[in-house]
Design a protein around this motif. Sequence first.
Motif, mmCIF file in Angstrom:
data_model
loop_
_atom_site.group_PDB
_atom_site.id
_atom_site.type_symbol
_atom_site.label_atom_id
_atom_site.label_comp_id
_atom_site.label_asym_id
_atom_site.label_seq_id
_atom_site.Cartn_x
_atom_site.Cartn_y
_atom_site.Cartn_z
ATOM 1 N N VAL A 156 -66.039 -40.200 23.994
ATOM 2 C CA VAL A 156 -66.138 -41.655 23.889
ATOM 3 C C VAL A 156 -66.402 -42.036 22.429
ATOM 4 C CG1 VAL A 156 -66.995 -41.854 26.255
ATOM 5 C CG2 VAL A 156 -68.625 -41.696 24.366
ATOM 6 N N ALA A 157 -66.350 -43.336 22.150
ATOM 7 C CA ALA A 157 -66.653 -43.816 20.804
ATOM 8 C C ALA A 157 -68.055 -43.384 20.404
ATOM 9 C CB ALA A 157 -66.538 -45.335 20.754
ATOM 10 N N PRO A 158 -68.263 -43.015 19.135
ATOM 11 C CA PRO A 158 -69.591 -42.530 18.713
ATOM 12 C C PRO A 158 -70.738 -43.454 19.087
ATOM 13 C CG PRO A 158 -67.980 -42.144 16.980
ATOM 14 C CD PRO A 158 -67.277 -42.960 18.036
ATOM 15 N N SER A 159 -70.510 -44.742 18.994
ATOM 16 C CA SER A 159 -71.581 -45.692 19.276
ATOM 17 C C SER A 159 -71.934 -45.764 20.763
ATOM 18 C CB SER A 159 -71.180 -47.088 18.784
ATOM 19 O OG SER A 159 -69.998 -47.530 19.443
ATOM 20 N N GLU A 160 -71.069 -45.201 21.626
ATOM 21 C CA GLU A 160 -71.278 -45.312 23.072
ATOM 22 C C GLU A 160 -71.741 -44.019 23.723
ATOM 23 O OE1 GLU A 160 -71.175 -48.282 24.228
ATOM 24 O OE2 GLU A 160 -70.387 -49.051 22.329
ATOM 25 N N VAL A 161 -71.926 -42.959 22.945
ATOM 26 C CA VAL A 161 -72.279 -41.666 23.543
ATOM 27 C C VAL A 161 -73.573 -41.758 24.346
ATOM 28 C CG1 VAL A 161 -72.997 -39.303 23.033
ATOM 29 C CG2 VAL A 161 -71.028 -40.284 21.850
ATOM 30 N N ALA A 162 -74.605 -42.331 23.765
ATOM 31 C CA ALA A 162 -75.907 -42.394 24.438
ATOM 32 C C ALA A 162 -75.834 -43.193 25.729
ATOM 33 C CB ALA A 162 -76.956 -42.985 23.499
ATOM 34 N N SER A 163 -75.175 -44.349 25.699
ATOM 35 C CA SER A 163 -75.131 -45.191 26.893
ATOM 36 C C SER A 163 -74.279 -44.562 27.996
ATOM 37 C CB SER A 163 -74.576 -46.582 26.547
ATOM 38 O OG SER A 163 -73.252 -46.501 26.053
ATOM 39 N N VAL A 164 -73.181 -43.898 27.626
ATOM 40 C CA VAL A 164 -72.339 -43.251 28.637
ATOM 41 C C VAL A 164 -73.070 -42.051 29.242
ATOM 42 C CG1 VAL A 164 -70.201 -41.950 28.998
ATOM 43 C CG2 VAL A 164 -70.173 -44.041 27.628
ATOM 44 N N ALA A 165 -73.779 -41.294 28.413
ATOM 45 C CA ALA A 165 -74.561 -40.172 28.931
ATOM 46 C C ALA A 165 -75.621 -40.659 29.911
ATOM 47 C CB ALA A 165 -75.209 -39.411 27.777
ATOM 48 N N ALA A 166 -76.280 -41.766 29.589
ATOM 49 C CA ALA A 166 -77.289 -42.317 30.489
ATOM 50 C C ALA A 166 -76.655 -42.824 31.777
ATOM 51 C CB ALA A 166 -78.046 -43.443 29.792
ATOM 52 N N LEU A 167 -75.475 -43.410 31.669
ATOM 53 C CA LEU A 167 -74.798 -43.976 32.835
ATOM 54 C C LEU A 167 -74.440 -42.902 33.844
ATOM 55 C CD1 LEU A 167 -73.473 -46.481 34.169
ATOM 56 C CD2 LEU A 167 -71.400 -45.943 32.850
ATOM 57 N N TYR A 168 -73.971 -41.746 33.358
ATOM 58 C CA TYR A 168 -73.494 -40.695 34.264
ATOM 59 C C TYR A 168 -74.441 -39.493 34.350
ATOM 60 C CZ TYR A 168 -69.186 -43.356 34.286
ATOM 61 O OH TYR A 168 -68.262 -44.358 34.427
ATOM 62 N N GLY A 169 -75.628 -39.619 33.783
ATOM 63 C CA GLY A 169 -76.587 -38.524 33.856
ATOM 64 C C GLY A 169 -76.137 -37.299 33.091
#
Length: 278
Positions: A156-169
């Motif tokens: 994913v886009a660098p700025s979205e890594v943390a939020s996507v990881a949190a979203l999908y565990g």
Amino acid sequence: MPAPDAITADKLAKLLGTPRCPTILDNRRDGLRAEDPYLLPGARVVGEADHAAEHLEPLIASLQGPVVVACAEGHGRSQGLAALLRSRGIAAEYLEGGHAAWRAAGLPLIDPGKITARDAAGRSVWVTRSRPKVDRIACPWLIRRFIDPRAVILYVAPSEVASVAALYGGAPFDVEETFWSHRGELCTFDVMLAEFGLKLPALDRLAKIVRGADTARPDLAPEAPGLLAASLGLSRMHSDDLEQLEAGMAIYDAFYRWCRDATDETHNWPTNRPGGAS
């Protein structure tokens, strides 16, 4: 000599890290696994509850290719499940001597507690920055060959890594200020090897090549510039990150086998001249 439906620890170890490695099922009793949670690299856990029909059928349906079943010492639990799988048309063997023989041989075991949470299908989820080059192909290769063959890799886009990881565990990796990232002079590939306890001479040699290619240190290994060239070429050949990953898996398979089996071999031209003519 092992039984016809058994595989030795030494033979299975030679398949680790290769595309030919079978699916490994850890079929130890839950209590024994609680006492010793370490798993063979890439192993899937089959708990006691999974033997119930409603769980066993989905497990069987999910299996592709050959299977090796490992219980504590290679007795009834692994032999029985392997026999059941063979009755369903699956090429299945049991690990001779079981988990105990593997550990006694000093072969690598991994701590499943280091693996991220899993999705509904039991797959670990890993999230990193899009447009990979070296580490972000090397690490997924390591994960799928030694940690979780079914792992889901999300770019994913660098700025979205943390939020996507949190979203999908999932576990973010090769991103600054995360657990799975560079540490000092070590790249993320090095960190994963150390944290999972994967100590194999071939992986140690490969790690030096990856580190050299990933951190602009070609002096670390003569092969590092070649890996960097292949990595940059793949990144320009593929606009889809997952297609690039699939192509990169073959590159790392080849480098791993060279590190394991072919470092002393050379090649020249011409070869095999008839009669030894010069």
